[in-house]
Design a protein around this motif. Structure first.
Motif, short mmCIF file in Angstrom:
data_model
loop_
_atom_site.label_atom_id
_atom_site.label_comp_id
_atom_site.label_asym_id
_atom_site.label_seq_id
_atom_site.Cartn_x
_atom_site.Cartn_y
_atom_site.Cartn_z
N THR A 118 -1.17 -41.49 -11.21
CA THR A 118 -1.30 -40.63 -12.39
C THR A 118 -1.22 -41.46 -13.66
O THR A 118 -0.64 -42.55 -13.67
CB THR A 118 -0.20 -39.55 -12.38
OG1 THR A 118 -0.36 -38.71 -13.53
CG2 THR A 118 1.21 -40.14 -12.42
N ASN A 125 -5.09 -37.97 -9.66
CA ASN A 125 -5.01 -36.88 -10.63
C ASN A 125 -5.90 -37.15 -11.84
O ASN A 125 -5.68 -38.12 -12.56
CB ASN A 125 -3.56 -36.74 -11.10
CG ASN A 125 -2.67 -36.25 -9.99
OD1 ASN A 125 -2.60 -35.06 -9.72
ND2 ASN A 125 -2.02 -37.19 -9.30
N THR A 142 -6.88 -34.24 -7.49
CA THR A 142 -6.54 -32.98 -8.16
C THR A 142 -7.15 -32.92 -9.55
O THR A 142 -6.96 -33.84 -10.36
CB THR A 142 -5.01 -32.81 -8.25
OG1 THR A 142 -4.50 -32.71 -6.92
CG2 THR A 142 -4.64 -31.54 -9.01
#
Ligand code: ADP
Ligand code: GLC
Length: 484
Positions: free
Chosen positions: A10, A143, A166
């Motif tokens: 991330t 992400n 995601t």
């Protein structure tokens, strides 16, 4: 699940570094996954602010010979909530004054493709047989666009594990000139419709969506919306094709951080059983923002990026009417210069009625959630949204536009839903100033009916938005991808 190891890549993670909801999710979901037995480790760039906050760390790997990239190191550390961190230390790319994506003036860093190319690359190295670590993940969870190239690198790596990607926001895509592909050492063959190409650009987001083994997004409703032209941002065709590998999982709340009974930012704590403190928090907020100290005028709260996405233009348009209801307005946020100026103008035009703070303040965000009576979130689109979840927890019913995760998390207050105990806010359909105003007016009318208002607040505060169920849903996705 014994033995399930996940690398969570991330570009931000609260409380170390946060610009929005991605930071909240990356700060909380890994801890929730660890609580149910998944061995998650978080890979995060070593921005100046992050390195400055690391109490102790160890160098666990160095990368001196990665073709196309500057030398980098991997530092291991642990977060306050016991999540192992792998910090990607590369001072020439990450250690500078400014934010993670932009400089102090709000301009994107020109070397963002290199900065997030390296983040993506290292995540893929750690998920392949080239990893220098003893700890080998079963899967890499990426992400947003900043880690979008990881699934592509994994596809071309030796001994690579699968990936889950995601989507937190389809509006941010990381689209760059095709030449970047060669610079980041991806094979020219992946520049095509079946690859990273997106309308002549190379797209980090498209790479993630095309190459990941599974795609999730942050609410079930947004998972449907992005398969249509209106909110698919050009990727709806690919997402529809991949609909069998795509599902929505609603974000949760970090209840250690966002809980009015324990919140360290509040002058008075409160809970559903003891609401008295909320009035003191309202008074504090009125004081802090220079608003008139009047208890019975509803205080409307806003915490937002000032952008078209968030629909703040409509709110600014109806603000004079809101003041006339009467109501007060407390706004915190930053973003587009024109909206910032319009908000400042409002506070000058309506002293004591409109309080504006342009900037980023974690403490004030908590104080607005607690001190406001009604929370306003007229987003044009909203993949999940966290503030409407926080506001419900803090007994501050939200007014929201019927889009994305707002639909999945707020139940419109009607005579029926109030009676059956499901009502938790006010939802309007049709993005217009009239509809927004009418719905805020409806919320203000209910505010003045003490008995009904208390019932609504109680509903809000007894809903369960903890991460547990969502963490279970992510684990189910991991197991499916791994065929276990
Ligand atoms: P998004 O990620 O699209 O901005 P979310 O609702 O998912 O929207 O999350 C926003 C997060 O960022 C929340 O935790 C919110 O409180 C926080 N936030 C947004 N703007 C500010 C600000 N100006 N100051 C402090 N926190 C902010
Ligand atoms: C994005 C979205 C927001 C979501 C957040 C965390 O920033 O705009 O709706 O809550 O990511 O998933």
């Amino acid at each position: 699940m014994a033995g399930l190891k996940v690398l969570f890549a991330t570009s931000e993670a609260a409380p170390l570094i946060k610009t929005g909801g991605l930071g909240d999710v990356s700060g909380a979901l890994p801890a929730a996954l660890r609580a149910i037995g998944v061995d998650v480790r978080v890979l995060l760039p070593g921005y100046r602010q992050v390195i400055a906050q690391l109490a102790q760390h160890k160098v666990v790997a160095t990368f001196d010979t990665l073709s196309g990239f500057p030398s980098a190191r991997l530092l291991s550390a642990v977060t306050a909530n016991d999540v192992p961190l792998l910090i990607l230390d590369c001072p020439s790319l990450y250690q500078r004054e400014g934010g993670p994506y932009q400089d102090a003036k709000g301009q994107d860093w020109p070397d963002n493709p290199q900065r997030f190319g390296l983040l993506s690359k290292i995540a893929a190295v750690l998920g392949s047989s080239a990893s220098p670590l003893d700890w080998h993940p079963d899967l890499v969870h990426c992400n947003d666009w900043q880690t979008g190239l990881t699934p592509a690198y994994l596809r071309f790596a030796q001994g690579a594990v699968p990936s889950v990607f995601t989507i937190h926001n389809m509006a941010f895509q990381g689209n760059y000139a095709p030449a970047i592909l060669r610079e980041l050492r991806l094979p020219p063959s992946c520049f095509g419709i079946d690859g990273v190409e997106f309308y002549g650009h190379m797209s980090f987001l498209k790479a993630g969506l095309f190459y990941a083994d599974h795609i999730t997004t942050v609410s079930p409703n947004y998972a449907k919306e992005i398969q249509q032209a209106e909110l698919g941002f050009g990727m709806q065709g690919l997402l529809t094709k991949r609909s069998g590998d795509l599902n929505g999982i609603l974000n949760g709340i970090d209840t250690d951080e966002w809980n009015p009974a324990t919140d360290k930012h509040l002058v008075k704590k409160f809970s559903v059983a003891r609401m008295a403190g909320k009035a003191a928090d309202k008074e504090y907020l009125q004081c802090r923002l220079g608003l008139d100290i009047v208890p019975d005028v509803p205080l409307l709260g806003v915490i937002s990026r000032f952008t078209h996405q968030k629909g703040l233009d409509l709110l600014l348009e109806v603000a004079p009417q809101l003041i006339g209801l009467p109501a007060q307005l407390a706004m915190l946020g930053s973003g587009e210069a024109q909206m910032q100026q319009a908000a400042r103008n409002l506070s000058q035009r309506y002293p004591g009625k409109v309080g504006v703070n342009i900037g980023f303040s974690e403490a004030l965000a908590h104080q607005i959630e607690a001190g406001a009576d009604i929370f306003i979130m007229p987003s044009r689109f909203e993949p999940c949204g966290l503030n409407q979840l926080y506001s419900q927890c803090y007994g501050t019913p939200p007014v929201v536009h019927a889009t994305g995760g707002l639909v999945d998390s707020v139940v419109d207050c009607t005579a029926e839903t109030l009676k059956d105990g499901s009502a938790s806010g006010f939802v309007f359909k049709g993005m217009s100033a009239e509809n927004l105003f009418a719905t805020i007016q409806r919320s203000v009318d209910l505010y003045h009916d003490q008995r009904k208002w208390k019932a609504l607040r109680r509903n809000c505060m007894t809903k369960d938005f903890s991460w547990k169920a969502s963490a279970e849903a992510y684990r189910a996705v991991y197991l499916k991808v791994l065929g276990r």
